[in-house]
Scaffold this motif. Structure first.
Motif, PDB file in Angstrom:
ATOM      1  N   ARG A  62       0.816  -1.209   0.000  1.00  0.00           N
ATOM      2  CA  ARG A  62       0.000   0.000   0.000  1.00  0.00           C
ATOM      3  C   ARG A  62       0.854   1.265   0.000  1.00  0.00           C
ATOM      4  O   ARG A  62       0.326   2.372  -0.002  1.00  0.00           O
ATOM      5  N   ALA A  63       2.143   1.083   0.023  1.00  0.00           N
ATOM      6  CA  ALA A  63       3.041   2.237   0.094  1.00  0.00           C
ATOM      7  C   ALA A  63       3.088   2.992  -1.232  1.00  0.00           C
ATOM      8  O   ALA A  63       2.757   2.457  -2.295  1.00  0.00           O
ATOM      9  N   VAL A  64       3.498   4.221  -1.133  1.00  0.00           N
ATOM     10  CA  VAL A  64       3.811   5.035  -2.308  1.00  0.00           C
ATOM     11  C   VAL A  64       5.276   5.439  -2.185  1.00  0.00           C
ATOM     12  O   VAL A  64       5.710   5.919  -1.135  1.00  0.00           O
ATOM     13  N   LEU A  65       6.035   5.216  -3.230  1.00  0.00           N
ATOM     14  CA  LEU A  65       7.448   5.610  -3.252  1.00  0.00           C
ATOM     15  C   LEU A  65       7.573   6.898  -4.052  1.00  0.00           C
ATOM     16  O   LEU A  65       6.948   7.049  -5.101  1.00  0.00           O
ATOM     17  N   ARG A  66       8.377   7.814  -3.549  1.00  0.00           N
ATOM     18  CA  ARG A  66       8.601   9.071  -4.259  1.00  0.00           C
ATOM     19  C   ARG A  66      10.093   9.230  -4.530  1.00  0.00           C
ATOM     20  O   ARG A  66      10.903   9.116  -3.615  1.00  0.00           O
ATOM     21  N   GLU A  67      10.424   9.484  -5.799  1.00  0.00           N
ATOM     22  CA  GLU A  67      11.827   9.693  -6.110  1.00  0.00           C
ATOM     23  C   GLU A  67      12.244  11.084  -5.650  1.00  0.00           C
ATOM     24  O   GLU A  67      11.448  12.028  -5.642  1.00  0.00           O
ATOM     25  N   THR A  68      13.488  11.225  -5.265  1.00  0.00           N
ATOM     26  CA  THR A  68      14.011  12.506  -4.814  1.00  0.00           C
ATOM     27  C   THR A  68      14.533  13.301  -6.006  1.00  0.00           C
ATOM     28  O   THR A  68      14.653  12.784  -7.129  1.00  0.00           O
ATOM     29  N   ASP A  69      14.853  14.567  -5.775  1.00  0.00           N
ATOM     30  CA  ASP A  69      15.422  15.398  -6.839  1.00  0.00           C
ATOM     31  C   ASP A  69      16.725  14.789  -7.348  1.00  0.00           C
ATOM     32  O   ASP A  69      17.021  14.845  -8.545  1.00  0.00           O
ATOM     33  N   ARG A  70      17.484  14.214  -6.433  1.00  0.00           N
ATOM     34  CA  ARG A  70      18.750  13.593  -6.832  1.00  0.00           C
ATOM     35  C   ARG A  70      18.509  12.450  -7.810  1.00  0.00           C
ATOM     36  O   ARG A  70      19.208  12.316  -8.818  1.00  0.00           O
ATOM     37  N   ALA A  71      17.510  11.636  -7.522  1.00  0.00           N
ATOM     38  CA  ALA A  71      17.190  10.513  -8.408  1.00  0.00           C
ATOM     39  C   ALA A  71      16.688  11.017  -9.748  1.00  0.00           C
ATOM     40  O   ALA A  71      17.024  10.463 -10.800  1.00  0.00           O
ATOM     41  N   ARG A  72      15.906  12.080  -9.717  1.00  0.00           N
ATOM     42  CA  ARG A  72      15.355  12.617 -10.967  1.00  0.00           C
ATOM     43  C   ARG A  72      16.480  13.119 -11.866  1.00  0.00           C
ATOM     44  O   ARG A  72      16.474  12.898 -13.068  1.00  0.00           O
ATOM     45  N   ARG A  73      17.460  13.789 -11.281  1.00  0.00           N
ATOM     46  CA  ARG A  73      18.589  14.271 -12.090  1.00  0.00           C
ATOM     47  C   ARG A  73      19.383  13.102 -12.650  1.00  0.00           C
ATOM     48  O   ARG A  73      19.812  13.127 -13.807  1.00  0.00           O
ATOM     49  N   ALA A  74      19.589  12.059 -11.841  1.00  0.00           N
ATOM     50  CA  ALA A  74      20.369  10.901 -12.289  1.00  0.00           C
ATOM     51  C   ALA A  74      19.651  10.127 -13.373  1.00  0.00           C
ATOM     52  O   ALA A  74      20.279   9.449 -14.191  1.00  0.00           O
ATOM     53  N   ALA A  75      18.326  10.228 -13.408  1.00  0.00           N
ATOM     54  CA  ALA A  75      17.526   9.449 -14.355  1.00  0.00           C
ATOM     55  C   ALA A  75      17.154  10.248 -15.593  1.00  0.00           C
ATOM     56  O   ALA A  75      16.283   9.837 -16.354  1.00  0.00           O
ATOM     57  N   GLU A  76      17.808  11.385 -15.816  1.00  0.00           N
ATOM     58  CA  GLU A  76      17.503  12.160 -17.016  1.00  0.00           C
ATOM     59  C   GLU A  76      17.654  11.254 -18.241  1.00  0.00           C
ATOM     60  O   GLU A  76      18.678  10.588 -18.414  1.00  0.00           O
TER      61      GLU A  76
END
Length: 297
Positions: free
Chosen positions: A65-79
């Protein structure tokens, strides 16, 4: 490949691949797709825990039932490396012919900046560069903006020299085809593309021959298998233009089969109200410009 002939999808690739456009992951769907891929819940939990410890994810709630949220750091790494995927398909379509120029990058980074030097060397290899001699790398595509940006980010921009040449000689060899074979492991790269083609052909047969149609979880599992095998086949590919490759080159067939699978997956996703994983749109953006066909249509 696993013993069953199924592409191995790293657990982290699964988690990153399930991130939606809003930066969240539905844990229930994540665990369902993991099961379809033959992963255990424990594998997924450990991966989430490691990514959270690395500052890449924040977990809200527990279990499925959890929701995972990516961090800004992950978003930059996943460009997304959309430019590179787009370039692959442009080459296959004959839209990016080689201009006969080799692109060279040379650097002399002092020992005091060893970490930056190693990072720059690894970056050049990821861009498709091959070592010509110590501190000198050659590539066949225009890489100057990427190299300059990375060198500046690493603080060693003043140590880098960039140039082009139409008369590259390495050990007395100047023939472009023979140079390409000398500088890059083309046989190994071809084997990787053949594996991708085999996986894509198998998944294409499954997608077109199934009745009833695959469920959303099954489609997501196929998409992640394709993405993992595509990454595996292209990670070390220098994206040499067709003029420098043996004919026929299996990379073009592998990418065409992958695109055919992607079209079918996107058509099915179009009618599904659930949010798409973000990487679906990454491939769409790269492919649509070349084919002229929106892959969700």
């Amino acid at each position: 490949m696993t013993e069953e002939g199924r592409p191995e999808v790293p657990t982290r690739t699964l988690v990153e691949g399930m991130v939606r456009a809003d930066g969240t992951v539905d844990a229930g769907e994540l665990y369902a797709v993991a099961g379809e891929l033959g992963m255990t819940d424990q594998q997924v939990r450990l991966c989430i825990k490691r990514m959270a410890a690395d500052g890449l994810l924040v977990q809200e709630g527990r279990g499925r039932r959890a929701v995972l949220r990516e961090t800004d750091r992950a978003r930059r790494a996943a460009e997304p490396e959309v430019d590179f995927v787009r370039h692959m398909y442009a080459q296959d379509a004959g839209l990016a012919p080689w201009d006969g120029r080799w692109h060279l990058a040379a650097f002399a980074v002092p020992e005091s900046a060893r970490a930056a030097r190693d990072a720059l060397r690894e970056f050049l290899v990821r861009l498709g560069g091959a070592a010509v001699q110590g501190g000198v790398y050659a590539g066949a595509n225009r890489w100057e903006p990427y190299v300059e940006a990375e060198a500046e980010r690493l603080g060693v921009g003043h140590c880098v020299t960039l140039l082009t040449s139409t008369d590259l000689r390495v050990g007395g060899e100047s023939d472009p085809l023979r140079l390409a074979r000398r500088l890059w492991p083309l046989d190994e790269l071809a084997d990787g593309h053949r594996r991708l083609a085999a996986v894509a052909a198998d998944r294409l047969a499954r997608l077109t021959g199934r009745s009833p149609a695959p469920t959303r979880v099954e489609r997501l599992a196929v998409a992640l298998e394709l993405a993992a095998e595509f990454t595996r086949a292209t990670a070390d590919d220098p994206l040499l233009p067709p003029e420098l490759l043996p004919r026929p080159w299996p990379g073009a067939e592998a990418r065409a089969l992958t695109a055919d699978c992607w079209r079918l997956l996107r058509r099915a996703e179009r009618d599904d109200p659930a949010p798409d994983p973000r990487f679906f749109r990454r491939y769409d953006e790269a492919m649509t410009e070349i084919t002229g066909e929106p892959h969700g249509s």
